[in-house]
Design a protein around this motif. Structure first.
Motif, PDB file in Angstrom:
ATOM      1  N   LEU A 346      36.810  39.368  37.469  1.00  0.00           N
ATOM      2  CA  LEU A 346      36.922  40.815  37.337  1.00  0.00           C
ATOM      3  C   LEU A 346      35.823  41.496  38.131  1.00  0.00           C
ATOM      4  O   LEU A 346      34.803  40.895  38.422  1.00  0.00           O
ATOM      5  CB  LEU A 346      36.757  41.219  35.856  1.00  0.00           C
ATOM      6  CG  LEU A 346      37.764  40.678  34.866  1.00  0.00           C
ATOM      7  CD1 LEU A 346      37.257  40.874  33.446  1.00  0.00           C
ATOM      8  CD2 LEU A 346      39.107  41.369  35.036  1.00  0.00           C
ATOM      9  N   GLU A 354      42.764  48.944  38.380  1.00  0.00           N
ATOM     10  CA  GLU A 354      42.284  48.399  39.656  1.00  0.00           C
ATOM     11  C   GLU A 354      42.112  46.888  39.565  1.00  0.00           C
ATOM     12  O   GLU A 354      42.492  46.141  40.475  1.00  0.00           O
ATOM     13  CB  GLU A 354      40.953  49.059  40.042  1.00  0.00           C
ATOM     14  CG  GLU A 354      41.113  50.520  40.430  1.00  0.00           C
ATOM     15  CD  GLU A 354      39.777  51.253  40.579  1.00  0.00           C
ATOM     16  OE1 GLU A 354      39.699  52.141  41.419  1.00  0.00           O
ATOM     17  OE2 GLU A 354      38.836  50.938  39.831  1.00  0.00           O
ATOM     18  N   ASN A 355      41.593  46.446  38.430  1.00  0.00           N
ATOM     19  CA  ASN A 355      41.445  45.011  38.234  1.00  0.00           C
ATOM     20  C   ASN A 355      42.797  44.319  38.111  1.00  0.00           C
ATOM     21  O   ASN A 355      42.951  43.172  38.492  1.00  0.00           O
ATOM     22  CB  ASN A 355      40.617  44.726  36.986  1.00  0.00           C
ATOM     23  CG  ASN A 355      39.127  44.724  37.284  1.00  0.00           C
ATOM     24  OD1 ASN A 355      38.606  43.777  37.859  1.00  0.00           O
ATOM     25  ND2 ASN A 355      38.456  45.801  36.918  1.00  0.00           N
ATOM     26  N   GLU A 356      43.754  45.036  37.568  1.00  0.00           N
ATOM     27  CA  GLU A 356      45.048  44.432  37.310  1.00  0.00           C
ATOM     28  C   GLU A 356      45.819  44.114  38.603  1.00  0.00           C
ATOM     29  O   GLU A 356      46.622  43.195  38.655  1.00  0.00           O
ATOM     30  CB  GLU A 356      45.872  45.352  36.397  1.00  0.00           C
ATOM     31  CG  GLU A 356      46.959  44.654  35.626  1.00  0.00           C
ATOM     32  CD  GLU A 356      46.439  43.572  34.702  1.00  0.00           C
ATOM     33  OE1 GLU A 356      46.082  43.888  33.579  1.00  0.00           O
ATOM     34  OE2 GLU A 356      46.399  42.392  35.102  1.00  0.00           O
ATOM     35  N   MET A 358      44.199  43.657  41.572  1.00  0.00           N
ATOM     36  CA  MET A 358      43.269  43.109  42.545  1.00  0.00           C
ATOM     37  C   MET A 358      43.779  41.796  43.137  1.00  0.00           C
ATOM     38  O   MET A 358      44.230  40.911  42.433  1.00  0.00           O
ATOM     39  CB  MET A 358      41.938  42.871  41.875  1.00  0.00           C
ATOM     40  CG  MET A 358      40.801  42.786  42.836  1.00  0.00           C
ATOM     41  SD  MET A 358      39.282  42.942  41.949  1.00  0.00           S
ATOM     42  CE  MET A 358      39.359  44.624  41.402  1.00  0.00           C
ATOM     43  N   VAL A 399      36.585  47.982  33.047  1.00  0.00           N
ATOM     44  CA  VAL A 399      36.859  46.698  32.418  1.00  0.00           C
ATOM     45  C   VAL A 399      35.671  46.199  31.598  1.00  0.00           C
ATOM     46  O   VAL A 399      35.822  45.514  30.599  1.00  0.00           O
ATOM     47  CB  VAL A 399      37.280  45.671  33.494  1.00  0.00           C
ATOM     48  CG1 VAL A 399      37.102  44.258  33.003  1.00  0.00           C
ATOM     49  CG2 VAL A 399      38.723  45.900  33.879  1.00  0.00           C
ATOM     50  N   GLN A 407      39.372  41.399  28.135  1.00  0.00           N
ATOM     51  CA  GLN A 407      39.060  41.161  29.547  1.00  0.00           C
ATOM     52  C   GLN A 407      39.835  39.949  30.049  1.00  0.00           C
ATOM     53  O   GLN A 407      40.416  39.951  31.133  1.00  0.00           O
ATOM     54  CB  GLN A 407      37.560  40.917  29.730  1.00  0.00           C
ATOM     55  CG  GLN A 407      36.730  42.161  29.481  1.00  0.00           C
ATOM     56  CD  GLN A 407      35.241  41.880  29.539  1.00  0.00           C
ATOM     57  OE1 GLN A 407      34.807  40.728  29.483  1.00  0.00           O
ATOM     58  NE2 GLN A 407      34.459  42.935  29.639  1.00  0.00           N
TER      59      GLN A 407
END
Ligand SMILES: Nc1ncnc2c1ncn2[C@@H]1O[C@H](COP(=O)(O)OP(=O)(O)OP(=O)(O)O)[C@@H](O)[C@H]1O
Ligand SMILES: [Mg+2]
Lengths: 508, 304
Positions: A346, A354-356, A358, A399, A407
């Motif tokens: 992460l 945004e993390n999802e 990436m 996150v 997480q």
């Protein structure tokens, strides 16, 4: 008898979520008190309030009968409360002793009286049966030992109440045993211990009393011996949870991942993988058991292209990946669930959505030159949040503000979303509650049944044995044993994990 | 070429680099990158000359250290308290130091780029030096600052490795959150590291002006602040490492002076030697050295 800790109507709110909702809790002096609950239930928040990292919005705390305002970690330790954090707060380059005394040094003029400090810590060690070399650098010790350093740190400061947040999540079975011996010894000496775990067997084994949290509230308490694991799980989740996995017979297909004579050296030139060979077929889970730090991390990173191969080969669907970039390897439909979600999985300060996406940000789905398709990225994230029941207050939340378990779910949702053929899952359920763990297990089995090849690396032996079709035990950079679950007892695997009697690796 | 003379000159050249590099060790071990060392040397050289011109060398050195500290305080306020990028803050200081020295010089001496000649400290001669003529360059005319600087190496080793202050300084540079939860005052330690580096860099600048040249000349630091940073890195963030690296750079510099005297190679290329050496050393060795884990990262006190 006065309570060590008494919490009255504690409430703690974060934007969009009430992490602790009028919590009442009594912890008796000299008991081991377990706190259980699903991911995001508010366990860590409550512990952080006790240890001075967070201030409650409402409510009162009494320590040994006296009303307490715990405004900082230093204040907490003055009140004899010591916290052992979920993520260690150690300085790798310092020695064990330096880590323990930092901030409370024994002085001789302006310099440190190392001799005296060492004597005091050694006395603590022998009193509580801790074995550790005080002069080794923390970067060179095992995770179990690092945890002992954390415990010694708070004991050195005279803590009477020890708070341990998921202390067993990172430990191998033997290390858990040792930790529990230490904890029981601490209890004998009159220390009070508050401890969080998702592993209900452990909780039922060590705790004197259990408090269950759900969505920020206390929903019940229990005493081991008067409650079964199933009942406890049900209390946590609010509905029956099935704990036994059903594993279908499958017919493994063609080899999707093959590793031959893989050798890898660390940056210092030390050999960390000494000629590893195995194959994983479609429709198969190959489990790797072993105590952490025996090369598992390097193995996973070599396959995904993060570390350079010294010699040997790695093939995905019979294509050698030598020299390919991480991006190219991922394009070959390889998914990677890294063991250290904070470092590799992460970008903590970035948003959930945004993390999802990436790593997939250039897919047509999310990208129309030169812009991101915000709406589809966010819709995608929303649907994943529903599918994986990730608890967030908004998809724009950073996150780093999610609970540990959530997480992990963000990573899982991302990695499993693109229909990968090969899945490298490193410690995929670390820190997850039983519901989420079960969910991950189901997902992995589902992928297996769909004909995917899965490499499962886990320090949780029971997990490896429950999911895998074949298991290899890693020790010191080699796979020193390979077998099918059921062919061998848990104890025997444990022996191999510690280096065990040499056994011929099948297939070599 | 006279070897003893070359060595003596190497030592003299190494001193300002070493002093500044020692300062850099304190700053960086506390986790603050101080690229403003060059500027701190510049103000040290100007204010040292100024102080010495009016009140003599002792006051000169004191004023120089104060000037370095003042710049360091600005760096600390900007980068520690307000978490401005440490490189940006340092570069800004260098520009400020250059401009302010030029301005003050013009205002006070009516000359923008130099001061009049100023006095240095009384030089030390080792007794009996005359009896060994060969070693005479090494044993006579020694500035007390040289001796102080050499002594500062073991003293700094002791402070950093053995004292409570040193342990906490290093802890803050490695893992400020861990130090904070143990009750170490992270900000105070970082301020201390930065201020010490300013003081030593100011002293180094004053040495250049008062002991080496006898006056302030604009641009006299010639990037020694940056070379000192390189020396500190090459010396793996330790005082004794900084000593070795500074001697190497000092040697290269004095060599470049001597070679000029009779050589076919154009003068400009010879002058490049110390800088080329810096580049080579940094490119070749940096990967092997290990900076403090939290070096250059501002510490935010974020509860959890
Ligand atoms: N600093 C923060 N800012 C915003 N929200 C937070 C913060 N810390 C925790 N939360 C939220 O508070 C809730 C409780 O989190 P907490 O970390 O206490 O859960 P937990 O019970 O420890 O879960 P886990 O088992 O996953 O570690 C979660 O919904 C989380 O997103
Ligand atoms: Mg938690």
């Amino acid at each position: 008898m006065i309570n060590a800790v008494e919490v009255k109507n504690i409430t703690k709110r974060f934007p969009g979520v009430t992490a602790n909702d009028r919590i009442n809790l009594e912890i008796k002096r000299g008991e081991i008190h377990a706190i259980v609950g699903e991911n995001g239930a508010g366990k860590s928040t409550l512990m952080k309030i006790l240890s001075g990292l967070y201030q409650p919005d409402e409510g009162e705390i009494y320590i040994f009968g006296k009303k307490a305002v715990i405004s900082s970690p230093v204040k907490a330790i003055e009140m004899k409360i010591g916290m052992v954090h979920q993520h260690f707060m150690l300085i790798p380059r310092f020695t064990v002793l330096e880590n323990i005394i930092l901030g409370s040094e024994i002085r001789a003029g302006i310099s440190i009286d190392n001799k005296k400090a060492k004597k005091i810590v050694e006395d603590l060690c022998s009193m509580y049966n801790f074995s550790i070399n005080l002069d080794s650098r923390v970067e060179n010790i095992s995770i179990g030992q690092a945890q002992r350093v954390e415990i010694l740190k708070v004991l050195f400061r005279g803590a009477d109440i020890l708070v341990l947040d998921e202390p067993t999540a990172v430990l191998a079975p033997q290390e858990v045993k040792e930790l529990f011996l230490n904890l029981r010894r601490l209890k004998q000496e009159g220390k009070t211990i508050v401890f969080i775990s998702h592993k209900l067997d452990e909780v039922l084994d060590i705790a004197d009393r259990i408090t269950v949290l759900r969505r920020g509230r206390v929903v019940g308490s229990a005493v081991p011996g008067e409650i079964t694991k199933e009942q406890l799980a049900r209390m946590m989740v609010g509905k029956p949870v099935l704990i036994d996995l059903k594993k279908r017979e499958t017919d493994p297909g063609e080899v999707l991942l093959s590793v031959k004579n893989l050798r890898v050296k660390d940056p210092g030139g030390k050999s960390v993988l000494n000629g590893i060979s195995f194959e994983v077929k479609g429709g198969e889970i190959f489990g790797i058991a072993g105590i952490e730090g025996n090369g598992q991390k390097e193995l996973a990173e070599a396959i995904i292209g993060l570390v350079n191969i010294d010699s040997g080969s790695i093939k995905i669907r019979n294509i050698d990946i030598k020299g390919l970039s991480v991006n190219q390897i991922r394009k070959m439909k390889v998914a990677y669930i890294p063991e250290d979600r904070h470092k590799n999985g992460l970008v903590l300060p970035m948003k959930v959505w945004e993390n999802e996406i990436m790593g997939f940000q250039r897919d047509d789905k999310f990208y129309k030159k030169p812009l991101l398709k915000l709406k589809s990225a966010q819709d995608f994230t929303r649907s994943k949040i529903r599918e994986y029941s990730i608890s967030v207050s908004s998809i724009n939340q950073a996150v780093e503000d999610l609970s540990g378990g959530n997480q992990q779910k963000v990573i899982l949702a991302r990695e499993l979303s693109e229909n990968p053929d090969v899945i490298i899952a490193s410690q995929p359920t670390r820190g997850l509650d039983i519901g989420a763990t079960e969910f991950v297990h189901e997902q992995l089995l589902k992928k297996r049944d769909e004909g995917k090849a899965i490499l499962l690396i886990s320090a949780d032996l029971e997990e490896v044995l429950a999911l895998s079709d074949r298991v290899g035990v890693m020790y010191n950079g080699s796979i020193i044993a390979e077998f099918k679950p059921g062919e061998i007892t848990l104890e025997d695997v444990g022996i191999y994990m510690l280096g065990g009697p040499e056994k011929k690796v099948s297939g070599e | 070429m006279h070897l003893a003379e070359l060595l003596a000159s190497s030592f003299r050249m190494a001193i300002p680099i070493l002093l500044t590099a020692l300062g850099a060790v304190y700053s960086e071990r506390s986790g603050v990158v101080n690229i403003g060392l060059e500027g701190m040397m510049i103000v040290g050289s100007f204010w040292g000359a100024l102080g010495s011109y009016f009140y003599g060398p002792y006051v000169g050195f004191l004023v120089a250290m104060l000037a370095g500290i003042v710049l360091a305080i600005i760096h600390a306020i900007a980068s520690v308290t307000f978490k401005v990028d440490q490189i940006v803050s340092g570069v800004a200081l260098n520009i400020l130091a250059y401009g302010s020295s030029r301005f003050m010089s013009q205002a006070i001496f009516k000359m923008a780029t130099t001061t009049p000649h100023v006095a240095g400290l009384v030089k030390i001669n080792i007794p009996g030096a005359d009896s060994v003529p060969y070693l005479k360059p090494l044993l006579t005319g020694i500035s007390p600052i040289i001796i102080i600087t050499i002594l500062l190496v073991p003293i700094s080793e002791f402070i950093i490795n053995r004292t409570v202050f040193g342990l906490r300084l290093r802890a803050v540079g490695e893992n400020p959150l861990a130090a904070d939860t143990l009750g170490v005052n992270v900000f105070r330690m970082k301020y201390a590291g930065v201020l010490i580096s300013g003081m030593l860099a100011g002293l180094a600048g004053a040495y250049l002006a008062m002991e080496h040249t006898g006056m302030y000349v604009e641009g006299m630091t010639q990037g020694k602040g940056y070379i000192a940073l390189a020396a500190m890195i090459f010396g793996n963030w330790t005082p004794s490492g900084a000593l070795m690296a500074s001697l190497l750079f000092g040697f290269a510099e004095s060599l470049s002076f001597r070679v000029v005297e009779n050589s076919f190679i154009p003068y400009q290329f010879i002058k490049m030697i110390p800088y080329m050496l810096t580049l080579i050393v940094l490119a070749g060795f940096v990967r092997k050295s290990t900076p403090p884990a939290a070096d250059g990262v501002p510490y935010e006190r974020n509860a959890g």
